[in-house]
Each structure stands twice: as C-alpha cells, then as structure tokens.
Design a protein around this motif. Structure first.
Motif, short mmCIF file in Angstrom:
data_model
loop_
_atom_site.label_atom_id
_atom_site.label_comp_id
_atom_site.label_asym_id
_atom_site.label_seq_id
_atom_site.Cartn_x
_atom_site.Cartn_y
_atom_site.Cartn_z
N GLN A 92 0.83 -1.19 0.00
CA GLN A 92 0.00 0.00 0.00
C GLN A 92 0.87 1.24 0.00
OE1 GLN A 92 -3.45 -0.41 2.42
NE2 GLN A 92 -4.15 1.69 2.11
N GLU A 93 1.99 1.12 -0.64
CA GLU A 93 2.84 2.26 -0.88
C GLU A 93 3.55 2.06 -2.21
OE1 GLU A 93 5.64 2.43 2.32
OE2 GLU A 93 6.99 0.96 1.41
N ALA A 94 3.93 3.16 -2.81
CA ALA A 94 4.63 3.12 -4.09
C ALA A 94 5.91 3.93 -3.93
CB ALA A 94 3.76 3.71 -5.18
N ILE A 95 6.81 3.74 -4.87
CA ILE A 95 8.02 4.56 -4.90
C ILE A 95 7.92 5.48 -6.11
CG2 ILE A 95 10.52 4.55 -5.11
CD1 ILE A 95 10.55 1.83 -3.77
N VAL A 96 7.84 6.77 -5.83
CA VAL A 96 7.71 7.77 -6.89
C VAL A 96 8.98 8.59 -6.94
CG1 VAL A 96 6.36 9.72 -7.75
CG2 VAL A 96 5.22 7.87 -6.52
N ASN A 97 9.69 8.48 -8.06
CA ASN A 97 10.98 9.16 -8.22
C ASN A 97 11.91 8.91 -7.03
OD1 ASN A 97 10.22 10.12 -10.70
ND2 ASN A 97 9.78 12.19 -10.00
N GLY A 98 11.93 7.65 -6.58
CA GLY A 98 12.86 7.25 -5.52
C GLY A 98 12.34 7.45 -4.11
N LYS A 99 11.18 8.07 -3.92
CA LYS A 99 10.64 8.32 -2.58
C LYS A 99 9.39 7.48 -2.33
CE LYS A 99 12.30 13.11 -2.44
NZ LYS A 99 11.92 14.54 -2.26
N LYS A 100 9.27 6.96 -1.12
CA LYS A 100 8.12 6.16 -0.76
C LYS A 100 6.88 7.05 -0.58
CE LYS A 100 10.51 2.28 1.43
NZ LYS A 100 10.64 1.46 2.67
N VAL A 101 5.76 6.62 -1.17
CA VAL A 101 4.52 7.38 -1.10
C VAL A 101 3.38 6.44 -0.75
CG1 VAL A 101 2.86 8.78 -2.39
CG2 VAL A 101 5.32 9.05 -2.81
N LYS A 102 2.58 6.80 0.26
CA LYS A 102 1.43 5.99 0.62
C LYS A 102 0.37 6.09 -0.48
CE LYS A 102 2.18 4.20 4.77
NZ LYS A 102 2.04 2.75 5.05
N ILE A 103 -0.28 4.98 -0.77
CA ILE A 103 -1.39 5.00 -1.72
C ILE A 103 -2.65 4.57 -1.00
CG2 ILE A 103 -0.02 4.68 -3.81
CD1 ILE A 103 -0.46 1.76 -3.70
N ASP A 104 -3.82 4.96 -1.53
CA ASP A 104 -5.06 4.81 -0.78
C ASP A 104 -5.64 3.40 -0.81
OD1 ASP A 104 -5.69 4.93 -3.42
OD2 ASP A 104 -6.97 6.68 -3.31
N ALA A 105 -5.05 2.48 -1.56
CA ALA A 105 -5.47 1.08 -1.56
C ALA A 105 -4.31 0.25 -2.07
CB ALA A 105 -6.71 0.88 -2.42
N GLN A 106 -4.18 -0.98 -1.57
CA GLN A 106 -3.02 -1.78 -1.94
C GLN A 106 -3.12 -2.27 -3.38
OE1 GLN A 106 -3.46 -4.96 0.98
NE2 GLN A 106 -3.99 -6.39 -0.65
N VAL A 107 -1.96 -2.39 -4.00
CA VAL A 107 -1.88 -2.99 -5.33
C VAL A 107 -2.35 -4.43 -5.21
CG1 VAL A 107 -0.35 -3.59 -7.23
CG2 VAL A 107 0.02 -1.48 -5.94
N THR A 108 -3.24 -4.85 -6.08
CA THR A 108 -3.89 -6.16 -5.95
C THR A 108 -3.82 -6.95 -7.24
OG1 THR A 108 -5.44 -5.26 -4.31
CG2 THR A 108 -6.08 -7.31 -5.39
N ILE A 109 -3.53 -8.22 -7.12
CA ILE A 109 -3.55 -9.11 -8.29
C ILE A 109 -4.78 -10.02 -8.18
CG2 ILE A 109 -2.41 -11.01 -9.49
CD1 ILE A 109 0.25 -9.79 -8.67
N LYS A 110 -5.58 -10.01 -9.22
CA LYS A 110 -6.78 -10.84 -9.25
C LYS A 110 -7.00 -11.32 -10.68
CE LYS A 110 -11.65 -10.99 -7.90
NZ LYS A 110 -12.80 -10.25 -7.33
N GLY A 111 -7.17 -12.63 -10.82
CA GLY A 111 -7.39 -13.20 -12.14
C GLY A 111 -6.22 -12.97 -13.08
N GLY A 112 -5.01 -12.89 -12.51
CA GLY A 112 -3.83 -12.68 -13.34
C GLY A 112 -3.62 -11.25 -13.77
N ARG A 113 -4.41 -10.32 -13.21
CA ARG A 113 -4.27 -8.91 -13.58
C ARG A 113 -3.86 -8.08 -12.37
NH1 ARG A 113 -9.13 -7.45 -17.84
NH2 ARG A 113 -8.92 -9.30 -19.14
N THR A 114 -3.07 -7.07 -12.64
CA THR A 114 -2.63 -6.17 -11.59
C THR A 114 -3.55 -4.96 -11.54
OG1 THR A 114 -0.33 -6.83 -11.96
CG2 THR A 114 -0.69 -4.80 -10.71
N PHE A 115 -4.23 -4.77 -10.40
CA PHE A 115 -5.16 -3.65 -10.22
C PHE A 115 -4.51 -2.58 -9.35
CE2 PHE A 115 -7.88 -7.06 -11.51
CZ PHE A 115 -8.96 -6.48 -12.14
N VAL A 116 -4.68 -1.34 -9.77
CA VAL A 116 -4.07 -0.22 -9.05
C VAL A 116 -5.12 0.86 -8.80
CG1 VAL A 116 -1.75 -0.61 -9.95
CG2 VAL A 116 -3.35 0.79 -11.24
#
Length: 302
Positions: A92-116
């Motif tokens: 539930q965080e991403a790295i944007v230009n080298g800095k950690k940034v909280k995101i409002d929902a976790q990156v999720t894999i479902k049915g072989g697809r990456t949801f963001v």
C-alpha cells in the motif's frame, strides 16, 4: 503501435503466479468507470477505493512499462514529465521518483491482472480523473488522452473533428445493428460544430453527442429511408442540423469525398482525397473553406 500488448502478456503470465493478498470481498461497484472514453468492465472496489487493471492505463506515446521478476515490481515511467513509479503486489505504498509514497489502496492481483488505485495512477502520471455524481461515473484519461480532450473541446475545427470520430461510441442496451451492405462511412457535422454529428454505415444512421466529459453517446438511431428494408428507429430524433458539412470515407475506392449541405438538404461536393497517396494517409476530415468553429467550450476540470 500496440507494443504494450506484449508487456501486458508478460505482466499477466509472471504476476499470475504471485500470491493473491487476502482482502474483504467488496460489493460490485455501482460506478461506471470510463478509461479514455471506453467503459471498463473489470473494476475492483477495495477499502472504499476504485481500482482498475494496470493494462487499461495504456498510453504508448508517453508511458513505458517494465517488470522486474526478481523483486516482482512493476515499473512505469512517463517519458514526458520524467516521473517514475514502482508498484509491488500487496503493498500500500509506491516509490515515486525514488521516494516512498502511501497510496489509498493496496496494489492487488486478481485473475492474473494487476489492479491499481486509479486516482493515484492518473494523478502521478500526468493524466486526469474526475467523478460525475449525477451520472455516478468516474472519468479517467491518460496523459496523451488528456491533451486530445483539450483539443476536442476547444481546439481547431479540423483537429477536433478527427478526434471526435475516433472516440469509442457508447450505445445503450439493444442498440440497432446495420441491415444493409456497403463499405462507406459518412460523417455529417452541423456547420462549425464538432461535438455532435451523424454517422451512417450500411444504411444505419447514428446521431452522436459528445458530452462535457468527452464521452461520445448515441442519442438516436434510424435506418436510411432509402433502404429497401423495414425502417426502424430508436431514441429521440434530434432537430434538423441546418447547414452542415459531410465527409464520406469509401474504403473500396480508397477515397474521401467531402462537401456541404444546405438547409433544404441539398448536397454539394467540394472535393475528393486520394487516400492511396502516402501524403493523404488518414485524411478523413479536411478543412472546409470559410468554416469556423462555433461550439468550442472550456474543458471540464478534474
């Protein structure tokens, strides 16, 4: 041009093996999510946030995707504004230009697809996202599509019309289908306008309006009265266009024909374009002498 399809296949094949994070099952979203004018069927709602497949955020002009198998990380770079994002499944965080940034929902894999989370992705990569409360719609545009949207709404007449006829067309349930034959598509615009037009193909006429969000919606359908079939009609027929211009793309002859239509309905051909010539490739819409745009509007803000 569809290079991201190769990347999509890579992401799906590699990420499918990753463990799916446990999360509370979300109810089917009542939202209608439109990505670059096209409605998305595969949408998730997690933690009250809307997620879309990463591959739906397709912008080959500005965005580059890659996958690091060792770290199981998706890397996305906007070549224009030099923004780089790293996303890892279950985080539930991403790295944007080298800095950690909280995101409002976790990156999720479902049915072989990456949801963001769509808002995070669009805002950080230079696109746009807006919410239409009345229509309960989420409108998302990638960076390149946002620029096209500005041209569509307030740009020059010829460029705006080219974009208008390229938009995905949204039809209602039980839309009429063509009954005739033919290899020509005719576009008819009111004089000076871009955001509404008639499209005729195989004898079926669609009246299309482009709304403030840049969505092209069919408002009326009807068969050409000259066809030897039972004439059908669906929707509310619009008022007459008045003076108009037309463009006919004949696929068989590889020509575009264009001209004007007066208020009585009389057509006058103004010219032809030989599309087989390299210099004329893609010229389905051309300028009409002394025609100026009259329906430009300020693009809606995200």
């Amino acid at each position: 041009m569809r290079k991201p399809f190769l990347i999509t296949a890579l992401l799906m094949s590699v990420l499918a093996a990753a463990p799916t994070p446990i999360f509370a099952a979300a109810p089917a979203t009542p939202l209608n999510v439109y990505m670059n004018g096209e409605q998305q069927e595969n949408v998730l709602v997690l933690q009250g946030r809307t997620l879309v497949p990463l591959t739906a955020f397709n912008d080959p002009t500005q965005l580059v995707y890659s996958y690091d198998a060792k770290s199981k990380t998706v890397n996305i770079t906007n070549k224009v504004n030099q923004v780089s994002i790293q996303l890892s499944s279950g985080e539930q965080e991403a790295i944007v230009n080298g800095k950690k940034v909280k995101i409002d929902a976790q990156v999720t894999i479902k049915g072989g697809r990456t949801f963001v989370p769509l808002r995070f992705l669009s805002e950080n990569l230079g696109g746009s996202v807006s919410y239409d409360k009345v229509g309960n719609k989420v409108i998302v545009r990638t960076p390149s599509e946002q620029e096209r949207f500005k041209t569509l709404m307030s740009g020059g007449l010829t460029d705006a019309r080219k974009i208008a006829i390229s938009l995905p067309i949204i039809q209602g349930k039980d839309a009429l289908q063509p009954q005739g034959e033919g290899f020509s598509v005719k576009y008819t615009f009111p004089k000076g306008e871009t955001l509404r037009y008639y499209q005729e193909y195989k004898g079926l006429v669609n009246y299309i309006e482009i709304n403030a969000d840049g969505l092209a919606e069919v408002k009326w359908q009807g068969d050409n009265p000259q066809m030897e079939v039972k004439i059908r009609e669906k929707g509310t027929k619009p008022a007459k266009l008045g003076e108009a211009v037309y463009f006919i793309n004949n696929v068989m002859s590889d020509y575009t024909y264009y001209g004007t239509i007066d208020e009585s309905g009389k057509s006058t051909e103004l010219g032809q374009i030989d599309l087989s010539k390299e210099s004329n490739k893609g010229k389905l819409i051309v300028p009409i002498d002394e025609e100026k745009r009259t329906d430009a509007r300020k693009p809606s803000q995200s």
